[in-house]
Design an enzyme around this catalytic site. Structure first.
Site, short mmCIF file in Angstrom:
data_model
loop_
_atom_site.label_atom_id
_atom_site.label_comp_id
_atom_site.label_asym_id
_atom_site.label_seq_id
_atom_site.Cartn_x
_atom_site.Cartn_y
_atom_site.Cartn_z
N LYS A 80 -14.48 8.51 -3.48
CA LYS A 80 -15.68 8.64 -3.11
C LYS A 80 -16.39 10.01 -3.38
CE LYS A 80 -13.81 5.75 0.66
NZ LYS A 80 -13.14 5.87 1.84
N LYS A 130 -8.42 13.74 5.11
CA LYS A 130 -7.66 12.59 4.81
C LYS A 130 -6.64 12.79 5.96
CE LYS A 130 -6.38 14.00 0.76
NZ LYS A 130 -6.63 13.04 -0.07
N LYS A 134 0.62 14.60 1.88
CA LYS A 134 -0.60 14.91 1.23
C LYS A 134 -0.60 16.49 0.98
CE LYS A 134 -2.62 10.78 3.50
NZ LYS A 134 -3.09 9.75 2.70
N HIS A 161 0.75 -1.37 -0.04
CA HIS A 161 0.00 0.05 0.15
C HIS A 161 0.78 1.32 0.04
CE1 HIS A 161 -3.84 -1.81 0.83
NE2 HIS A 161 -3.14 -2.72 1.56
#
Ligand code: 73E
Length: 821
Positions: free
Chosen positions: A667, A555, A561, A363
């Site tokens: 999403k 998140k 990020k 991942h």
């Protein structure tokens, strides 16, 4: 005489009966005076009764038919709330709502009683939850294994803009969804030492002795699929002290001391480690990993032995085991130990069984997230497993590696299961690739980088073992449950089959040109924005207009990020509004949700900076409604379900090459939120699906990032070359926002003195320009809504049903086994 079956019908009246019976006989409450929580529990139990029958039926049929099953091993499951999902998936939502309504109760109000089951950190744990939903929906025989954490991910609060953590006691009052299975309790060994013995035939056998014992009590949670009778279970292990052992051997005569040992044993399943994408190398974490792996493997082996009298070589034809990242990778030496030490199989036979049984999902490429255990710690906790790993390594290096690259010690160093530089460490990622038949990445770009970079030598050696399986999300929770209004509009427009075949959403495409459809779609979005505005008012005390553009970044908080890149743009806009009050800028609300790992100092500094900027901007009369910034505390699944349907713009702005996939991006796009993003993770494939005209892509590509770093990246060059950027950084790090210029120096130093490791400055101008394009596009509402509809219509690929069916076909070789009524 067989007792008459109790009434488990699905009618309103049957449900009413069940709920009242549970109130009276399970909870001992009067209907007239029961609390809201009692009603919620009784409703869950009434639904659970109906579900359990199918769980038993599924298990029996799976056993009788002798099919292969997949066992999903994950340290995290971010399930969120279960009642509404179970109601909608089982088709009982309307009848339950009516049943409760007749008793004067509002189902939707009861749903809020449910605490989130937050046994995960972020995307990896939520992916496991989506996969469980899909496995039941597409009728695959599956069991999820994990840990029954007493405390899930911490609850977050802001005090003076800074994150404070509190324990999350999600099951303090128990949970109506879980069922104890004491008859399947397991015993696990830890610590101790290894001795060589000889069996009856004179063969040497290793024996692990003088160990400490720990018990694992399984709790089962039924997993209800959509429109399917398959109910698989999620089996979570709770650690308990082995009282006999402790009492008799260690604590003779010392009752109080014995109970102290019991408390220590039970810490093993006490709390989820709150780090996403980092590893801490702590002993308790290794013990957690081994504890749940050993319990799960013993459970799988028990089932293999009970069901059949097959030779061990048939084990892989009955059991596939998927490793959700390397966290459960100790399962590889554990299965070897079971086969070689306990069952007496020859090494090579055991190794073949292992490789055929296991598959591994990677991942992340982040170096700090690649698990490595110090050899000395590993040896103390799991001495026999370390020996097994050494032997696997030796056979590998002297076998396949030597054959392919004779005498090449550099290759041996890179492929070894043991890192020798700067202390000795076990490399769990290398172990996972070697001990399994398949390794997959979670998005096309990520898989390419795995093959080209992280596992380049393994890829050269075993190219057929690598494959891509792009992540997905369950469209039931992330559209049907969280946005029932849009779900209903879609069903009315194209029929219901999209819920099981997401590709059919493409049939919405032509409706983007229909003004009447657009108006209904836009109204649903606005209604959700009104609801979110109320939450923002309640949680943050900030009034926002539902007509503003809702710009969302939700998140985990991590430098890669780049929430701080978002902040740079916000402060730039703030400056522009002050300098040019009449500029034609559409009002915008920047919405954040993020938890920082408690020990991640810079992440916490970024949260504080965003909150400090928010406090200034929101209270500056010169800004008015043009700009609002809110940071919703305690981001979690149930809050995501409120934010996502209300979002206009989805921030997916990681440094290219760093976000393996992302699933929030999927999403949000599904719910008609347009993406502003880099060509990273699954964003690349989202662009392919929705079309480049329906997404705002900016920033450096992976190749450009590599090139820039190779030639030497210096953030100061960007700082001096760009006045706006310079003013922005200087302003954030002045005393303007908090009265103390020291407060955000850590952030400033990271961006400048420490080399801006995630290239915020390099991508800044491109991001600001993309944001200007967003603003211009939003002003043309017809165009914007069309783009949003096309996002909903074109992201069918990202259904986790597709992902799971690919796993079943390409990795697990699993049949679909429909369960009858
Ligand atoms: O890109 C996400 C990905 O969408 C990735 O960062 C995340 O997994 C998601 C699902 O595939 C992830 N989490 C972790 N590693 N990758 C991780 C690492 C250590 C502890 C907890 C989580």
């Amino acid at each position: 005489m067989t007792p008459a079956p109790c009434d488990l019908g699905n009618s309103k009246d049957s449900l009413k009966n069940s709920i009242i019976n549970h109130l009276r006989f399970t909870l001992g409450a009067y209907v007239e005076s029961a609390s809201k929580n009692d009603w919620w529990v009784a409703t869950c139990l009434a639904i659970r009764d109906r579900v359990m029958d199918h769980a038993t039926k599924s298990r029996t049929l799976h056993r009788q038919s002798g099919v292969r099953r997949v066992h999903y091993l994950s340290l995290e499951y971010l399930m969120g709330r279960l009642l509404e999902n179970n109601l909608r998936n089982s088709g009982l939502y309307e009848s339950t709502k009516a049943a409760l309504g007749e008793m004067g109760k509002d189902l939707d109000a009861l749903l809020d009683c449910e605490p989130d089951m937050g046994l995960g950190n972020g995307g990896l744990g939520r992916l496991a939850a989506c996969f469980m939903d899909s496995l039941s929906t597409v009728n695959l025989p599956a069991i999820g294994y994990g840990i029954h954490y007493e405390f899930g991910l911490f609850r977050q609060e802001f005090v003076n803009g800074k994150q404070v953590e509190h324990p999350d006691a999600w099951m303090r009052d128990g949970s109506p969804w879980k069922i104890a299975r004491p008859s399947y309790r397991q015993t696990v060994q830890l610590y101790g030492r290894v001795v060589q013995k000889f069996d009856d035939c004179g063969h040497p056998r290793s024996e692990w002795v003088e160990t400490k014992a720990l018990l694992g009590l399984p709790w089962d949670i039924p997993i209800v699929g959509y429109d399917s009778h398959t109910v698989n279970v999620l089996r979570l292990w709770q650690a308990q002290a082995d009282e006999d052992f402790n009492f008799q051997v260690f604590n003779e005569g010392s009752y109080v001391e014995a109970l102290r040992d019991k408390a220590i044993a039970e810490t093993v399943s006490k709390v989820l480690y709150p780090n996403d994408s980092t590893e801490s190398g702590k002993e308790l974490r290794l013990v957690q990993q081994y504890f749940f792996v050993a319990c799960s493997l013993a459970d799988i082996v028990r089932r293999f032995k009970v069901g059949y009298t097959l030779p061990w070589s048939e084990f892989p034809s009955k059991a596939a085991i998927q490793l959700n990242d390397t966290h459960p990778a100790v399962a590889i030496p554990e299965l070897m130990r079971i086969l070689v030490d306990l069952e007496g199989l020859p090494w090579n036979e055991a190794w073949k069984i292992c490789q055929e049984t296991f598959a591994y999902t990677n991942h992340t490429l982040l170096p700090e997230a690649l698990e490595m255990w110090s050899v000395s710690l590993f040896e103390r906790v799991l001495p026999r497993h370390l020996q097994i790993i050494y032997q696997i390594n030796q056979l590998f290096l002297e076998g396949d590696v030597e054959a392919k690259w004779p005498g090449d010690s550099e290759k041996k160093r890179s492929l070894s299961l043991i890192e020798e530089r700067g202390g000795k460490y076990v490399r769990m990622a290398n172990l996972s690739v070697l001990g399994s038949h398949a390794t997959n990445g979670v998005a096309a770009l990520h898989t390419r980088l795995l093959c080209e970079r992280l596992f380049a030598d393994f890829y050269a050696l075993y190219p057929d073992r690598f494959l891509n399986l792009t992540n997905g999300i369950t469209f039931r929770r992330w559209l049907d449950v969280c946005n029932p209004q849009l779900s209903a509009l879609i069903t009315e427009t194209i029929g219901e089959s999209w819920k099981k075949n997401a590709d059919l959403l493409r049939n919405l495409d032509p409706h983007a040109d229909d003004p009447a459809f657009r108006a209904r779609y836009a109204k649903i979005k606005r209604d959700h924005k009104v609801v979110l505005a109320k939450i923002i008012e309640d949680e943050c005390g900030v009034t926002v207009s539902p007509d503003a553009l809702f710009d969302v970044q939700i998140k985990r908080l991590h430098e890669y990020k780049r929430q701080h890149l978002n902040l740079l743009n916000i402060v730039t806009l703030y400056r522009e509004i002050l300098d040019n009050p009449n500029a034609d800028f559409h009002p915008r609300v920047f919405i954040f949700g993020a938890k920082a790992a408690p020990g991640y100092f810079l992440a916490k500094n970024i949260i504080h900076a965003i909150n400090a900027v928010a406090a200034k901007v929101n209270n500056d009369p010169r800004v008015g409604d043009k700009l609002k910034v809110v940071f919703l505390p305690n981001y979690r699944v149930s809050l995501a379900e409120k934010i996502i349907p209300a979002s206009d713009l989805s921030e997916q702005i990681s440094t290219a090459g760093k976000e393996a996939s992302g699933t929030g991006n999927m999403k949000l796009a599904l719910n008609g939120s347009l993406t502003i993003g880099t060509l990273d993770g699954a964003n690349v494939e989202i662009e392919e699906e929705v079309g480049s005209e329906n997404i705002f892509i900016f920033g450096l590509t992976v190749e450009e990032v590599t090139e820039l770093r190779a030639k030497g990246y210096n953030p100061w060059d960007y700082y001096w070359a760009n006045e706006k950027l310079r003013n922005t950084i200087d302003w954030i790090s002045s005393d303007y926002f908090t009265g103390n210029a020291e407060e955000f120096q850590p952030l400033r130093r990271s961006l400048l003195d420490h080399g801006d490791p995630y290239l915020c400055l390099a991508d800044y101008q491109s991001y600001v320009d993309a944001q200007a394009k967003v603003d211009a596009t939003y002003k043309d509402q017809d165009k914007w809504v069309k783009m949003a509809i096309l996002n909903t219509a074109r992201v069918g690929k990202f259904s986790s049903d597709r992902t799971i069916l690919q796993y079943a076909e390409k990795v697990w070789n699993l049949p679909q086994v429909p369960i009858g009524e």
